[in-house]
Design a protein around this motif. Structure first.
Motif, PDB file in Angstrom:
ATOM      1  N   GLN A 161      21.876 115.865  48.048  1.00 24.43           N
ATOM      2  CA  GLN A 161      22.254 117.269  48.103  1.00 24.43           C
ATOM      3  C   GLN A 161      22.804 117.607  49.493  1.00 24.43           C
ATOM      4  OE1 GLN A 161      22.116 119.144  45.388  1.00 24.43           O
ATOM      5  NE2 GLN A 161      21.115 117.522  44.192  1.00 24.43           N
ATOM      6  N   PRO A 162      23.901 118.392  49.586  1.00 23.72           N
ATOM      7  CA  PRO A 162      24.476 118.725  50.900  1.00 23.72           C
ATOM      8  C   PRO A 162      23.507 119.418  51.846  1.00 23.72           C
ATOM      9  CG  PRO A 162      26.062 119.208  49.161  1.00 23.72           C
ATOM     10  CD  PRO A 162      24.768 118.843  48.476  1.00 23.72           C
ATOM     11  N   TRP A 163      22.635 120.310  51.330  1.00 22.05           N
ATOM     12  CA  TRP A 163      21.734 121.029  52.239  1.00 22.05           C
ATOM     13  C   TRP A 163      20.724 120.087  52.886  1.00 22.05           C
ATOM     14  CZ3 TRP A 163      16.524 120.790  51.407  1.00 22.05           C
ATOM     15  CH2 TRP A 163      16.089 120.427  50.142  1.00 22.05           C
ATOM     16  N   LEU A 164      20.257 119.084  52.121  1.00 24.04           N
ATOM     17  CA  LEU A 164      19.318 118.117  52.688  1.00 24.04           C
ATOM     18  C   LEU A 164      20.025 117.221  53.710  1.00 24.04           C
ATOM     19  CD1 LEU A 164      16.498 116.875  52.738  1.00 24.04           C
ATOM     20  CD2 LEU A 164      17.195 115.382  50.859  1.00 24.04           C
ATOM     21  N   VAL A 165      21.267 116.836  53.406  1.00 23.00           N
ATOM     22  CA  VAL A 165      22.049 116.054  54.363  1.00 23.00           C
ATOM     23  C   VAL A 165      22.188 116.816  55.674  1.00 23.00           C
ATOM     24  CG1 VAL A 165      24.333 115.074  54.846  1.00 23.00           C
ATOM     25  CG2 VAL A 165      23.317 114.811  52.572  1.00 23.00           C
ATOM     26  N   ALA A 166      22.457 118.125  55.587  1.00 23.03           N
ATOM     27  CA  ALA A 166      22.620 118.945  56.790  1.00 23.03           C
ATOM     28  C   ALA A 166      21.353 118.956  57.641  1.00 23.03           C
ATOM     29  CB  ALA A 166      22.998 120.379  56.395  1.00 23.03           C
ATOM     30  N   ILE A 167      20.214 119.152  56.998  1.00 18.23           N
ATOM     31  CA  ILE A 167      18.943 119.184  57.727  1.00 18.23           C
ATOM     32  C   ILE A 167      18.680 117.856  58.412  1.00 18.23           C
ATOM     33  CG2 ILE A 167      16.436 119.343  57.462  1.00 18.23           C
ATOM     34  CD1 ILE A 167      16.950 121.353  55.193  1.00 18.23           C
ATOM     35  N   MET A 168      18.880 116.760  57.692  1.00 20.89           N
ATOM     36  CA  MET A 168      18.604 115.444  58.253  1.00 20.89           C
ATOM     37  C   MET A 168      19.585 115.087  59.366  1.00 20.89           C
ATOM     38  SD  MET A 168      15.876 114.233  56.897  1.00 20.89           S
ATOM     39  CE  MET A 168      15.288 115.914  56.983  1.00 20.89           C
ATOM     40  N   LEU A 169      20.852 115.478  59.215  1.00 18.60           N
ATOM     41  CA  LEU A 169      21.837 115.223  60.272  1.00 18.60           C
ATOM     42  C   LEU A 169      21.416 115.893  61.571  1.00 18.60           C
ATOM     43  CD1 LEU A 169      25.206 115.616  58.334  1.00 18.60           C
ATOM     44  CD2 LEU A 169      24.515 113.595  59.613  1.00 18.60           C
ATOM     45  N   ALA A 170      21.049 117.169  61.490  1.00 20.89           N
ATOM     46  CA  ALA A 170      20.681 117.898  62.694  1.00 20.89           C
ATOM     47  C   ALA A 170      19.358 117.414  63.264  1.00 20.89           C
ATOM     48  CB  ALA A 170      20.614 119.396  62.384  1.00 20.89           C
ATOM     49  N   PHE A 184      10.911 103.629  45.357  1.00 24.16           N
ATOM     50  CA  PHE A 184      11.398 104.997  45.254  1.00 24.16           C
ATOM     51  C   PHE A 184      12.906 105.097  45.086  1.00 24.16           C
ATOM     52  CE2 PHE A 184       7.483 105.189  47.829  1.00 24.16           C
ATOM     53  CZ  PHE A 184       6.721 106.017  47.009  1.00 24.16           C
ATOM     54  N   ASN A 185      13.585 103.993  44.805  1.00 24.26           N
ATOM     55  CA  ASN A 185      15.044 104.026  44.707  1.00 24.26           C
ATOM     56  C   ASN A 185      15.532 105.019  43.657  1.00 24.26           C
ATOM     57  OD1 ASN A 185      17.819 102.750  45.154  1.00 24.26           O
ATOM     58  ND2 ASN A 185      17.521 102.421  42.967  1.00 24.26           N
ATOM     59  N   ASP A 186      14.952 104.988  42.454  1.00 27.23           N
ATOM     60  CA  ASP A 186      15.397 105.890  41.382  1.00 27.23           C
ATOM     61  C   ASP A 186      15.128 107.343  41.730  1.00 27.23           C
ATOM     62  OD1 ASP A 186      16.229 103.706  39.940  1.00 27.23           O
ATOM     63  OD2 ASP A 186      14.390 103.565  38.750  1.00 27.23           O
ATOM     64  N   TRP A 187      13.970 107.616  42.347  1.00 24.70           N
ATOM     65  CA  TRP A 187      13.645 109.000  42.726  1.00 24.70           C
ATOM     66  C   TRP A 187      14.610 109.498  43.785  1.00 24.70           C
ATOM     67  CZ3 TRP A 187      12.440 111.870  46.983  1.00 24.70           C
ATOM     68  CH2 TRP A 187      11.876 113.132  46.755  1.00 24.70           C
ATOM     69  N   ILE A 188      14.932 108.663  44.749  1.00 22.69           N
ATOM     70  CA  ILE A 188      15.868 109.045  45.810  1.00 22.69           C
ATOM     71  C   ILE A 188      17.231 109.363  45.221  1.00 22.69           C
ATOM     72  CG2 ILE A 188      17.145 108.164  47.809  1.00 22.69           C
ATOM     73  CD1 ILE A 188      14.585 106.623  48.569  1.00 22.69           C
ATOM     74  N   GLU A 189      17.688 108.518  44.313  1.00 27.43           N
ATOM     75  CA  GLU A 189      19.002 108.744  43.701  1.00 27.43           C
ATOM     76  C   GLU A 189      19.037 110.054  42.926  1.00 27.43           C
ATOM     77  OE1 GLU A 189      22.307 106.431  40.908  1.00 27.43           O
ATOM     78  OE2 GLU A 189      20.377 105.498  41.342  1.00 27.43           O
ATOM     79  N   ALA A 190      17.918 110.431  42.286  1.00 28.38           N
ATOM     80  CA  ALA A 190      17.892 111.613  41.433  1.00 28.38           C
ATOM     81  C   ALA A 190      17.677 112.911  42.202  1.00 28.38           C
ATOM     82  CB  ALA A 190      16.798 111.470  40.370  1.00 28.38           C
ATOM     83  N   HIS A 191      17.041 112.862  43.380  1.00 27.68           N
ATOM     84  CA  HIS A 191      16.581 114.098  44.004  1.00 27.68           C
ATOM     85  C   HIS A 191      17.128 114.412  45.399  1.00 27.68           C
ATOM     86  CE1 HIS A 191      13.421 113.330  40.948  1.00 27.68           C
ATOM     87  NE2 HIS A 191      13.381 114.644  40.872  1.00 27.68           N
ATOM     88  N   VAL A 192      17.699 113.450  46.112  1.00 34.06           N
ATOM     89  CA  VAL A 192      18.007 113.751  47.517  1.00 34.06           C
ATOM     90  C   VAL A 192      19.496 113.746  47.851  1.00 34.06           C
ATOM     91  CG1 VAL A 192      15.786 112.827  48.255  1.00 34.06           C
ATOM     92  CG2 VAL A 192      17.787 111.353  48.284  1.00 34.06           C
ATOM     93  N   ALA A 252      13.601 102.446  56.956  1.00 26.66           N
ATOM     94  CA  ALA A 252      13.119 102.960  55.673  1.00 26.66           C
ATOM     95  C   ALA A 252      13.388 104.458  55.542  1.00 26.66           C
ATOM     96  CB  ALA A 252      11.626 102.675  55.520  1.00 26.66           C
ATOM     97  N   LEU A 253      13.197 105.207  56.630  1.00 26.44           N
ATOM     98  CA  LEU A 253      13.466 106.640  56.605  1.00 26.44           C
ATOM     99  C   LEU A 253      14.939 106.925  56.311  1.00 26.44           C
ATOM    100  CD1 LEU A 253      11.351 107.837  59.670  1.00 26.44           C
ATOM    101  CD2 LEU A 253      10.819 108.149  57.248  1.00 26.44           C
ATOM    102  N   ALA A 254      15.803 105.984  56.691  1.00 28.34           N
ATOM    103  CA  ALA A 254      17.236 106.185  56.511  1.00 28.34           C
ATOM    104  C   ALA A 254      17.661 106.111  55.052  1.00 28.34           C
ATOM    105  CB  ALA A 254      18.004 105.154  57.327  1.00 28.34           C
ATOM    106  N   LEU A 255      16.745 105.800  54.137  1.00 30.47           N
ATOM    107  CA  LEU A 255      17.073 105.882  52.713  1.00 30.47           C
ATOM    108  C   LEU A 255      17.322 107.329  52.297  1.00 30.47           C
ATOM    109  CD1 LEU A 255      14.477 103.304  51.345  1.00 30.47           C
ATOM    110  CD2 LEU A 255      16.961 103.026  51.430  1.00 30.47           C
ATOM    111  N   VAL A 256      16.862 108.273  53.108  1.00 27.08           N
ATOM    112  CA  VAL A 256      17.161 109.693  52.873  1.00 27.08           C
ATOM    113  C   VAL A 256      18.540 109.987  53.459  1.00 27.08           C
ATOM    114  CG1 VAL A 256      16.464 112.074  53.328  1.00 27.08           C
ATOM    115  CG2 VAL A 256      14.728 110.296  52.983  1.00 27.08           C
ATOM    116  N   PRO A 257      19.498 110.461  52.660  1.00 25.75           N
ATOM    117  CA  PRO A 257      20.848 110.715  53.171  1.00 25.75           C
ATOM    118  C   PRO A 257      20.835 111.699  54.340  1.00 25.75           C
ATOM    119  CG  PRO A 257      20.845 110.770  50.779  1.00 25.75           C
ATOM    120  CD  PRO A 257      19.406 110.701  51.199  1.00 25.75           C
ATOM    121  N   GLY A 258      21.637 111.413  55.344  1.00 22.89           N
ATOM    122  CA  GLY A 258      21.716 112.262  56.524  1.00 22.89           C
ATOM    123  C   GLY A 258      20.944 111.717  57.701  1.00 22.89           C
ATOM    124  N   VAL A 259      19.970 110.833  57.442  1.00 21.61           N
ATOM    125  CA  VAL A 259      19.186 110.269  58.537  1.00 21.61           C
ATOM    126  C   VAL A 259      20.031 109.276  59.322  1.00 21.61           C
ATOM    127  CG1 VAL A 259      17.207 108.832  59.119  1.00 21.61           C
ATOM    128  CG2 VAL A 259      16.957 110.659  57.443  1.00 21.61           C
TER     129      VAL A 259
END
Length: 273
Positions: free
Chosen positions: A118-127, A108-116, A162-169
């Motif tokens: 985004q600042p709003w997703l980072v905010a959700i994952m940080l919190a 899923f590396n290419d999909w992650i790079e193309a879709h995740v 593995a979950l940490a591949l999503v920015p903000g985690v």
């Protein structure tokens, strides 16, 4: 990109890779905050190379002992795992724990790079991850040493990575939280998380090696400056966190995550407006 920006991003990577606050999230938010173009995942991976160097420099004795003991145990005992020493078992548990992130990153590396990115997703994952980290830090037993880590522990902590591949985690945040949830002492959860990060960084560099090789002369120069900066700052961050968790909780990092989440939402709202 210029050298100042490369140094800033190197400092950000070195600090936030090992502190449980999400390096990938910060590498998205900092350019958005200053109005810079996104540097791209290939440059981020180059910065991760610097933190890989920091890990190897800090834990080289651990890896040397694990490989030396592992080879000796394989020669003497073969596949009789019950006869392996603690360092040999730890080496194989780190390999097992690396599988989830390796599989997810490869698929899923290419999909992650193309879709995740985004600042709003980072905010959700940080919190969200900050809250989970706070609960684990407050409720976990914090009694087990690293020598008691087993296959189930390694896989669960590996899933966190593995979950940490999503920015903000946050890779360190997710793996430390998983270790705490399994009852590891804070310092041992952090140490296992840092050791587990080494194969992950090697895999990320291999996955992006073609992109790194394609960098132009100026881009390569900037990447090398960021690489060196992240290595130096990362080494200091490793030492700091290992000392911090001996006597203190993770609350300060949770509060920081909440503050950055609010900032990320503000950046996202400004960009939409």
């Amino acid at each position: 990109m210029d050298l100042v920006r490369a140094v800033v991003l190197g400092i950000v990577q070195g600090l936030t890779e090992f502190l449980p606050v999400s390096s990938s999230g910060h590498l998205i938010l900092i350019p958005a905050l200053f109005g810079w173009d996104d540097q791209g995942l290939a440059f981020d991976v180059g910065l991760h190379g610097g933190t890989l160097l920091a890990l190897l420099a800090y834990f080289w004795r651990d890896w040397y002992v694990m490989f030396r003991t592992g080879l000796a145990d394989l020669a003497r005992h073969g596949a009789r795992v019950s006869n392996w020493r603690t360092d040999t078992r730890l080496l194989w548990l780190l390999a097992l724990g690396s599988l989830p992130a390796g599989v997810v990153g490869f698929l899923f590396n290419d999909w992650i790079e193309a879709h995740v990115r985004q600042p709003w997703l980072v905010a959700i994952m940080l919190a969200l991850m900050g809250t989970v980290m706070l609960l684990a830090d407050r409720l976990a037993a914090n009694r087990r040493p690293i020598a008691t880590v087993g296959m189930t522990d390694a896989l669960i902590i590996g899933v966190g990575q593995a979950l940490a591949l999503v920015p903000g985690v946050s890779r360190s945040g997710a793996t430390v939280t998983a270790g705490l949830a399994r009852g590891l002492r804070r310092e041992d959860a952090v140490r296992f998380a840092f050791l587990l990060g080494t194969p992950a960084f090697v895999g990320a560099l291999l996955l992006k090696s073609a992109d790194l090789a394609a960098l132009s002369g100026t881009e390569a120069r900037d990447m090398l400056v960021g690489f060196a900066t992240s290595a130096i700052v990362g080494f200091a961050a490793i030492h700091f966190l290992l000392r911090w968790v001996r006597t203190r909780s993770l609350l300060v990092f949770v509060l920081y995550r909440y503050a950055v989440a609010i900032l990320a939402l503000a950046i996202g709202a400004y960009r939409i407006a």
